[in-house]
Design a protein around this motif. Structure first.
Motif, short mmCIF file in Angstrom:
data_model
loop_
_atom_site.label_atom_id
_atom_site.label_comp_id
_atom_site.label_asym_id
_atom_site.label_seq_id
_atom_site.Cartn_x
_atom_site.Cartn_y
_atom_site.Cartn_z
N PRO A 1 0.16 9.60 -9.68
CA PRO A 1 0.84 8.48 -10.33
C PRO A 1 2.36 8.71 -10.31
CG PRO A 1 -0.58 9.68 -11.89
CD PRO A 1 -0.69 10.35 -10.56
N ASP A 2 3.12 7.62 -10.42
CA ASP A 2 4.58 7.70 -10.37
C ASP A 2 5.13 8.69 -11.38
OD1 ASP A 2 4.61 5.86 -8.37
OD2 ASP A 2 5.25 4.17 -9.63
N ALA A 3 4.58 8.73 -12.57
CA ALA A 3 5.07 9.65 -13.60
C ALA A 3 4.91 11.10 -13.16
CB ALA A 3 4.35 9.41 -14.93
N HIS B 1 7.53 18.68 -8.38
CA HIS B 1 6.99 17.89 -7.27
C HIS B 1 8.10 17.39 -6.33
CE1 HIS B 1 3.10 16.89 -9.66
NE2 HIS B 1 3.05 18.08 -9.08
N GLN B 2 9.33 17.82 -6.56
CA GLN B 2 10.46 17.36 -5.75
C GLN B 2 10.73 18.34 -4.61
OE1 GLN B 2 11.59 14.26 -6.67
NE2 GLN B 2 9.90 14.62 -8.12
N VAL B 3 10.50 17.90 -3.39
CA VAL B 3 10.73 18.78 -2.24
C VAL B 3 12.21 19.14 -2.15
CG1 VAL B 3 11.03 16.95 -0.49
CG2 VAL B 3 10.15 19.19 0.18
N CYS B 4 13.09 18.23 -2.54
CA CYS B 4 14.53 18.52 -2.49
C CYS B 4 14.88 19.68 -3.42
CB CYS B 4 15.35 17.29 -2.82
SG CYS B 4 14.96 16.54 -4.41
N PHE B 5 14.22 19.75 -4.58
CA PHE B 5 14.48 20.84 -5.51
C PHE B 5 13.98 22.17 -4.93
CE2 PHE B 5 13.39 23.54 -9.15
CZ PHE B 5 14.66 23.68 -9.70
N SER C 1 0.85 -1.19 0.00
CA SER C 1 0.00 0.00 0.00
C SER C 1 0.89 1.24 0.00
CB SER C 1 -0.92 -0.01 1.22
OG SER C 1 -0.15 -0.01 2.39
N PRO C 2 0.36 2.34 -0.55
CA PRO C 2 1.17 3.56 -0.60
C PRO C 2 1.42 4.11 0.80
CG PRO C 2 -1.05 3.99 -1.38
CD PRO C 2 -0.96 2.53 -1.11
#
Length: 159
Positions: free
Chosen positions: A12-14, A21-25, A3-4
């Motif tokens: 979705p993964d894509a 959507h990258q918190v690190c960025f 489960s997620p």
């Protein structure tokens, strides 16, 4: 099938692979922006941001072993030693071997280093103003970032 995780936004993964959507960025971009604001704010003091952080630790705690300063700043000795050498060359700190333990080096503020604190008092308000956030928002962000750092540190140790 697993489960997620509870924090999964249901994308979705894509979609999760998108840069925005990258918190690190987002953190990296914010860090670079902070760097520019700090560079301007610290220019008059003649300090870089890492030097400013080291000075803040010494202003707050007084003389400390190099190891303790590194722990407070999350810096290894290979990064911290040249930084402290530059502060010493600028006449802001002096390093002395500990009389109790010759392997330990204690960093002391000089009179000039202590005096620089007064000139640095305006820096935090300058940075706060540049964020466009209220004090409460900054405190909440710091709390969130501390939790994030703890979680990532634990994941790094176990992963």
């Amino acid at each position: 099938m697993t489960s997620p995780p509870p924090s999964d936004p249901g994308l979705p993964d894509a979609e999760l692979l998108r840069l925005d959507h990258q918190v690190c960025f987002s953190l990296q971009a914010a860090s670079r922006a902070f760097g520019g604001v700090y560079r301007d704010a610290l220019k008059e003091l003649g300090l870089t941001y890492p030097q400013y952080l080291a000075m803040m630790v010494l202003w707050e705690h007084g003389p400390l072993p190099v190891k303790t300063i590194g722990e407070r700043l999350h810096l290894d000795s290979g990064t911290l030693s040249p930084l402290l050498k530059r502060l010493e060359s600028a006449g802001l700190v002096r390093r002395e071997r500990s009389p109790e333990d010759e392997r330990s080096v204690i960093v002391h503020l000089t009179e000039a280093g202590t005096g620089l604190r007064e000139r640095a008092l305006s820096v935090p308000r300058t940075i706060l103003g540049a964020t466009g956030l209220s004090v409460q928002e900054v405190l909440a962000l710091q709390e969130t970032l501390a939790r994030l750092t703890d979680s990532l540190s634990r994941a790094g140790r176990t992963g």
